[in-house]
Each structure stands twice: as C-alpha cells, then as structure tokens.
Enzyme design. Sequence first.
Site, PDB file in Angstrom:
ATOM      1  CG  ASN A 163     127.244 -26.273 -42.786  1.00  0.00           C
ATOM      2  OD1 ASN A 163     128.396 -26.584 -43.072  1.00  0.00           O
ATOM      3  ND2 ASN A 163     126.185 -26.802 -43.395  1.00  0.00           N
ATOM      4  CG  ASP A 201     129.045 -26.083 -47.109  1.00  0.00           C
ATOM      5  OD1 ASP A 201     128.350 -26.516 -46.173  1.00  0.00           O
ATOM      6  OD2 ASP A 201     130.290 -26.078 -47.112  1.00  0.00           O
ATOM      7  CG  ASP A 249     121.861 -26.630 -37.740  1.00  0.00           C
ATOM      8  OD1 ASP A 249     121.248 -27.591 -37.238  1.00  0.00           O
ATOM      9  OD2 ASP A 249     121.996 -26.462 -38.965  1.00  0.00           O
ATOM     10  CG  HIS A 285     127.719 -31.256 -41.587  1.00  0.00           C
ATOM     11  ND1 HIS A 285     128.100 -32.419 -42.223  1.00  0.00           N
ATOM     12  CD2 HIS A 285     126.617 -31.570 -40.862  1.00  0.00           C
ATOM     13  CE1 HIS A 285     127.248 -33.381 -41.912  1.00  0.00           C
ATOM     14  NE2 HIS A 285     126.339 -32.894 -41.088  1.00  0.00           N
ATOM     15  CD  GLU A 320     122.480 -31.036 -35.406  1.00  0.00           C
ATOM     16  OE1 GLU A 320     121.589 -31.812 -35.762  1.00  0.00           O
ATOM     17  OE2 GLU A 320     122.931 -30.134 -36.150  1.00  0.00           O
TER      18      GLU A 320
END
Length: 603
Positions: free
Chosen positions: A174, A266, A297, A301, A331
């Site tokens: 991410n 990002d 992770d 997102h 996650e």
Amino acid sequence: MNFISKCSLLAAISLACLTSQLSQANEAKLTAKAAALAPYQQRAFQDEVFYFVLPDRFYNGDSSNDLGAGANDKKRAVSRGGFDKTHKGMYHGGDLAGLTEKLPYLDNMGISAIWLTPVLRNRAMQAGTSGYHGYWILDFTEIDPHLGSNAELKHFIDQAHKRNIKVFFDIITNHTADVIKYKECHGEDGLGWIIEESKDNKGTDCPFISLAELAQGKHYTPLIPAGDELLKSPAWLNDMSAYHNQGDSFWQGESAIRGDFAGLDDLYTQKESVVNGMIAIYQDIIDEFKPDGFRIDTVKHVNIEFWQQFSPALMQHAKKQGIANFFMFGEVYSFEPEILSRFTTEAKISSVLDFALQGAITKALVEQQGTEVLAQLFAQDHFYQSDDKSSNSRDANQLVNFTGNHDMGRFAYALKQSPHNYSEQAQIQRNLLAHAMMFFSRGVPVIYYGDEQGFIGDGGDQASRQDMMPSLVASYNDDDLLATDKTTADNNFDTNHLFYQTFAKYSQLYQQYPALRFGEQTVVYAQDKPGVFAITRQLKASSQYQAQDLLIVFNTAVKPQHIDLLTVQGGAKKTDSELVYRSAKVEQADEIAALSFVIYQLK
C-alpha cells in the site's frame, strides 16, 4: 437461541463413560513439538499454530546492531538511530539473532509457524518516533540493519525449518516510508509544515484531495527534499508518479484507497507499472529467502483489482520455486464477514485475519453478551465458500483467528478495562477461554507474542508492544501481569507460566485431532445469555485421515452448567462418546465448570 432441540446436545454425550476417563485426561501431559508434525513443506495452512511477533520487542541476540546502520552503510543517515529502551516508540534492540536463539521456547509451546512484522529496511526515524515496527519501508531488497542482515534472516529461516517450523513475512504494498512532501503543505523545500490545524483538515499533514477536486484543478505539487531523491529501492520507487499524491487519508470512501496512510507515501496501485513492480519485488523476496507465506498489511486500502493480479502471480511463482503450500493472508480491518470475504473471493487472497471472530469473542467474554453472538457470526461463514484454485481459498476453516494484536491491543487489556471490574482470577479464566475459542473454532490460531506470559498493556499500538526481554519502559513495567508475580522489567520467557503451559496443551490438541483443523463446523447450541455454546467439528474419511466427529462445549457463564438441563425427551437414545479434554475440574461428570470448555469425541 437453540439451533437444535435441547435433547440433541445430550444425545451426543454418553455420561456413563465420562467419569472413568476424566482423571486420565486431566493428568495427561500434553506437549507439542514441531518435529512430531508432518514435514513443513507438506503441511497445509490449517495445520499451523502461529506466533505473531515484533522482532524488536522479543529478544536482543546481537547488541552490535542496536543503533542500526553501520559506518560503511550507504544509507546510514536514514537507517541509523532511534534506539531508546526507555521509550515505547523507539527501537529496543530485539533482532533476528534473538529470535533464532529463542526458537526452542516457541517450539516447546507448540508453535509451528512464526509470523514476523516487516523486517525490510525502514526509515529509522519519522515524525518523532522510530520504525521499530517495520511498516515504514525504504528498501524492499534488504533487511533493516537494526534487526540484522539478509544472511541472518536466511539463517533464522534455516534454523526454524530445521525445527520443522514455518516462517511468514509481513509485507506491504500500500505504501512506503514518508519521503514525498507537498509544496502546498510543507514549503518549497519540503521541510516545513505550513498548514495550520483547523476543523476542516483535522490536523492532518495534508488534507485529502479527491478525484473530483483534481478534475477541477486542485492538486498538490509533490517534491522530494534534497538528498532524499534516491532513498528507496528498487529505483522505480523514487519516481513520484508511482504515487497518488492526493494528501492524507481520512479513512473513508475514496481516501481510504488513494490517501496517504498517516503521511506514508501511498502507491498508485491502479497503475500497471506499479502492479508489476510490486509483484517483482515480492517474487525476488520469495526467490532469495524462501519464506512459507505472507501476511499482507493494509489490504482494504488497496484497490481490489491490484489483488486480483498480485495474489495469483505470487502463489504461482512460489510454487515454481518449490514452495508447494505457500499461503497468503491479509489484514482487512473490518468486523463484517460480508466485507472480509470479498478479499478471499473477489480479491483472490487466500485468507484474511478474522476480525469478526475477535469481535464476537469480545462480546461474549468481555461484554457478557449471550453466546448467540458467536452463532450469528458462524451463520455467515458461507460468504467464504470458494472454488477458486488460483488463491487456495476454500472456506472459513482457513480464516486466521486471533484474540488481540499490535494495533487494537491485547484481549487482556479489554478485560482489564471492562466496566464489569473482573477480578484477576476472572481475567485469567476469560483470557484462557477466549484463546480456547480461537483454537477450537474453525480457523487457524494465532498467539500474539507476550499473551503466553500474561501481558496486558495500556491500549493499542505502542501500548500493546511490550518487551519480552527486560523492559525499561515505565508504562509497560507498571502492569500487573496475569498469573505471575513478574513484570515486564523481568525476562519473560517462563515456560512454567500458566498461559504458556495452557497454550501448549491447546496446540497439542489442535495438532492431535485433524477435525479441529479441517472438520466442518456446525453450531448445535447457543443462548441469548452467557452460558453454553456448543459446536461440532466433523471430518469425513479421506486418504489422509479417518473420519472424526468432535463436540466442543464452551461455558461463558460464571456458574457451572449441567448438561442434564438439556433434558432428553421422547426416549432419545444417548450416543456413546469419549472425553478428550476438560479445561477445569468438576464434581459431577455432567457439569461444565464456569468459564471453561470440554471436548468430546463422538462414536
């Protein structure tokens, strides 16, 4: 809430056989060693008992790397420092050498797989705290010098594999460390912070700019401060066009996918070049280190389309490298099965952490809601059904169970903070029962490091990341740990601790009975108040296993529950059964002690 007639639970249990076997079951020494399991290369994901650990907070095996980058390190300026054992947000010295040294401690508890927080090179200091946790990656090609070297990671994996223990890496796609700045927020040189806190920006580094606003001409001008232009590896990560550059996420809507995670850069994961670049990064990681799988992770997102390419590509690559049972779980911070399951079906990730189960266990054992909350959760397991062979995802048995973690905090903390004002003994009982639900409900169990030593903490994030080695953090050391006179100021590798010994028993049971790993789960009894919750785990006969039928009965009430309360009606015949395990002594064989559980094997 009854899911079968009241007679059905009793009909599954032959009380006549319980008394004679109770003593034998309680006195049996239950130990678990990875060497007794099938070879790690052959084991399925559901065969594992996981231990989730932050290497920096575990054990210091090599004090020479405490400060990070050495004198000859080209990235010394950004990878050195941040070491302060008195500060909960700094490096504490734990490393790969320490983990290697403590492998026997994990092995003897029955751990068969170790999940490490990210070990790749981080930015040592950022926003007044350090990258001890591993989630601020600068260099995706080598290990953070605070933890050791690439060679030391290979040695750790080799030693774990020699013990028949798997190793899983925590990975990130991410974002990277925070290097990119915006002129509009941080000034022409990127070193300032010129936006003042207001109701609109809520004190964020740079408020998020939406796609609609971009279309209207509003934008940020990204820049990299002088001297930081080549900090990231591989080199393509230094190209600012590989990032969204839309400002800080506020965790909703479009910003949850395209916004900077607390200022972290990002990645523009909608771009094919970024997709291919991240696939190549982790293919190289697989090639060099041969891990047994990845935990991913911040999955929610990243856009779904990224995972649809990334996940199958890595699964296929690992198989080509001879890692036949390579597995990935993500996650997805959500307590809704319908949301969680999107990432195992549509996104093609093999599994996800089951936050929904964690939430249901909390409702049942911390908040004292009825056991029907568990039944209601498991009634949604059908969302995870999949026949997609490209991701290895099949059903809810592959979900990853946990009671607490490094972000939300420990289950013990939730108990401590409860308005029910639980005594220490009650906290111990409820903690052990929560872990039993984690182990013996469908899904793969994960022990959060330190839980086996009665760690509590003061909340989530840094407050839940205590040291196993002697700590100098005052806010850690003032905790009254459960079931021990020690504090975190002591060395906490006590193999005689009640929780350590109990988790070893749970691990042994989990490994001994394949129905606990692969059996189809059915809820057979639940209530609208604290009390009995019963499930069966049924395994059909196969070339690998004989048929097996287990009944697990939990009691979340503070008083013993009598099985004969569920009266046999209509002359129903009692089915023969065998006691497998009882977690607490009882005076009568037909009782289930308060805050305990029992496992039967049905014939």
